[in-house]
Design an enzyme around this catalytic site. Structure first.
Site, PDB file in Angstrom:
ATOM      1  N   ASP A 277       0.814  -1.223   0.000  1.00 11.19           N
ATOM      2  CA  ASP A 277       0.000   0.000   0.000  1.00 11.19           C
ATOM      3  C   ASP A 277       0.836   1.257   0.000  1.00 11.19           C
ATOM      4  O   ASP A 277       2.014   1.236   0.320  1.00 11.19           O
ATOM      5  CB  ASP A 277      -0.780   0.073   1.317  1.00 11.19           C
ATOM      6  CG  ASP A 277      -2.072  -0.673   1.254  1.00 11.19           C
ATOM      7  OD1 ASP A 277      -2.444  -1.139   0.183  1.00 11.19           O
ATOM      8  OD2 ASP A 277      -2.702  -0.765   2.317  1.00 11.19           O
TER       9      ASP A 277
ATOM     10  N   MET B  76      -7.364   9.201   9.361  1.00  3.33           N
ATOM     11  CA  MET B  76      -7.968   9.607   8.087  1.00  3.33           C
ATOM     12  C   MET B  76      -8.867  10.836   8.268  1.00  3.33           C
ATOM     13  O   MET B  76      -9.880  10.958   7.576  1.00  3.33           O
ATOM     14  CB  MET B  76      -8.801   8.449   7.489  1.00  3.33           C
ATOM     15  CG  MET B  76      -7.986   7.209   7.241  1.00  3.33           C
ATOM     16  SD  MET B  76      -8.995   5.799   6.706  1.00  3.33           S
ATOM     17  CE  MET B  76      -9.730   5.269   8.246  1.00  3.33           C
TER      18      MET B  76
ATOM     19  N   LYS C 282      -3.004   4.387  -4.617  1.00  4.59           N
ATOM     20  CA  LYS C 282      -2.831   5.539  -5.505  1.00  4.59           C
ATOM     21  C   LYS C 282      -2.270   6.689  -4.700  1.00  4.59           C
ATOM     22  O   LYS C 282      -2.700   6.952  -3.594  1.00  4.59           O
ATOM     23  CB  LYS C 282      -4.180   5.972  -6.095  1.00  4.59           C
ATOM     24  CG  LYS C 282      -4.668   5.106  -7.213  1.00  4.59           C
ATOM     25  CD  LYS C 282      -5.853   5.798  -7.889  1.00  4.59           C
ATOM     26  CE  LYS C 282      -6.977   4.812  -8.139  1.00  4.59           C
ATOM     27  NZ  LYS C 282      -8.287   5.397  -8.055  1.00  4.59           N
TER      28      LYS C 282
HETATM   29  N1  SAH Z   1      -3.690   0.360   9.575  1.00  4.61           N
HETATM   30  C1  SAH Z   1      -3.127   1.683   9.820  1.00  4.61           C
HETATM   31  C2  SAH Z   1      -4.157   2.777   9.679  1.00  4.61           C
HETATM   32  C3  SAH Z   1      -4.789   2.870   8.313  1.00  4.61           C
HETATM   33  S1  SAH Z   1      -5.833   4.264   8.159  1.00  4.61           S
HETATM   34  C4  SAH Z   1      -2.485   1.703  11.204  1.00  4.61           C
HETATM   35  O1  SAH Z   1      -2.703   0.794  12.010  1.00  4.61           O
HETATM   36  O2  SAH Z   1      -1.702   2.633  11.456  1.00  4.61           O
HETATM   37  C5  SAH Z   1      -4.716   5.448   7.502  1.00  4.61           C
HETATM   38  C6  SAH Z   1      -4.571   6.605   8.458  1.00  4.61           C
HETATM   39  O3  SAH Z   1      -3.635   6.279   9.477  1.00  4.61           O
HETATM   40  C7  SAH Z   1      -4.037   7.870   7.852  1.00  4.61           C
HETATM   41  O4  SAH Z   1      -5.041   8.608   7.199  1.00  4.61           O
HETATM   42  C8  SAH Z   1      -3.519   8.596   9.071  1.00  4.61           C
HETATM   43  O5  SAH Z   1      -4.573   9.187   9.802  1.00  4.61           O
HETATM   44  C9  SAH Z   1      -2.974   7.451   9.894  1.00  4.61           C
HETATM   45  N2  SAH Z   1      -1.527   7.276   9.716  1.00  4.61           N
HETATM   46  C10 SAH Z   1      -0.897   6.211   9.224  1.00  4.61           C
HETATM   47  N3  SAH Z   1       0.438   6.389   9.247  1.00  4.61           N
HETATM   48  C11 SAH Z   1       0.657   7.609   9.774  1.00  4.61           C
HETATM   49  C12 SAH Z   1       1.815   8.379  10.065  1.00  4.61           C
HETATM   50  N4  SAH Z   1       3.038   7.910   9.813  1.00  4.61           N
HETATM   51  N5  SAH Z   1       1.648   9.611  10.620  1.00  4.61           N
HETATM   52  C13 SAH Z   1       0.422  10.096  10.881  1.00  4.61           C
HETATM   53  N6  SAH Z   1      -0.706   9.414  10.629  1.00  4.61           N
HETATM   54  C14 SAH Z   1      -0.603   8.187  10.091  1.00  4.61           C
END
Ligand code: SAH
Length: 243
Positions: A34, A169, A56
């Site tokens: 992803d 998100m 994307k």
């Molecule tokens: N499965 C992922 C979350 C997926 S939803 C997890 O457990 O982290 C995707 C959202 O995660 C993004 O829109 C953002 O809000 C957050 N996110 C993921 N990586 C991030 C990062 N390095 N810094 C800030 N927010 C992050």
């Protein structure tokens, strides 16, 4: 038929990959990854490993989930070791459960490999503990991005709570989220942090209140998450990663 490893890549910092995830990446015949999985992880793969990108750059949306499910399934028909690599943890807004169900229906073997979720690790890198004795005893992780076609599934009344709230998100809805929280009675000066590109070298934390965070943080680069709660105040003492 092969085995699919539904694998968490952690929040960004490549050293936050688990030992188990690293092992399956090194053995993978194909890695389906992803937008949020750190691409540097792919350098750990063996020679000849195939890479399939299913995100994307320009939107929150990846390929339609149905297509991703099918890509994974087809890979499992051809290869022994299939790694499905996702940012953070595969089951925290990662649709790992859906992919598992799709594979189960087709009798494909799979394993889940948990990853360090951004919901906890990103605040932690910003010096914000999601729980803290004497401040809050619980936290919740909520999506800040809901499909516009369907009715809101977020029950804003439930946020009349002292829980730390982490919105994933949510940056594009920041204005709406802060307004809703004030509407249900949270104070205008209630602390909020937005953390952009957490655990990466260009991590940036912006601290504000429900009233002013939108103006301060709306232009930060994604990925970003929002933390609401008194624990945000600890950032000033516990911040350690950002220079
Ligand atoms: N499965 C992922 C979350 C997926 S939803 C997890 O457990 O982290 C995707 C959202 O995660 C993004 O829109 C953002 O809000 C957050 N996110 C993921 N990586 C991030 C990062 N390095 N810094 C800030 N927010 C992050």
């Amino acid at each position: 038929m092969g085995t699919v490893y539904l694998t968490g890549a952690g929040p960004g910092d490549i050293d936050l990959l688990t030992v188990k995830a690293l092992r399956v990446v090194q053995q993978a015949d194909v890695i389906i990854y992803d937008r949020l999985a750190n691409p540097d992880i792919l350098a750990e793969a063996k020679d000849g490993c195939e890479f399939v990108y299913v995100g994307k750059e320009d939107s929150h949306h990846t390929l339609p989930q149905e297509e991703i499910n099918e890509v994974i399934y087809q890979a499992a028909l051809k290869h022994d070791n299939v790694v499905r690599l996702k940012g953070g943890d595969p089951m925290v807004f990662g649709r790992g459960g859906e992919e598992g169900l799709y594979l189960r229906e087709r009798n494909i073997k799979f394993e889940f490999i948990p990853g360090i979720t951004s919901a906890i690790a990103v605040p932690e890198y910003a010096g914000i503990p999601v729980t803290h004795r004497g401040v809050t005893v619980s936290f919740r992780v909520v999506t800040g991005h809901e499909s516009r076609k369907t009715h809101s599934q977020i029950h804003w009344e439930n946020f009349k709570t002292d829980d730390t709230i982490v919105f994933l998100m949510g940056l594009h809805n920041l204005n709406k989220i802060t307004k809703k929280l004030m509407e249900i009675g949270k104070a205008k000066d209630h602390p909020v942090a937005v953390i952009s590109r957490g655990t990466r070298p260009d991590e940036k934390t912006v601290i504000g209140t429900l009233e002013d965070i939108y103006e301060k943080a709306k232009d930060l680069p994604t990925p970003a998450l929002i933390v609401v709660g008194e624990v945000v105040k600890l950032h000033h003492q516990l911040s350690w990663f950002e220079k």
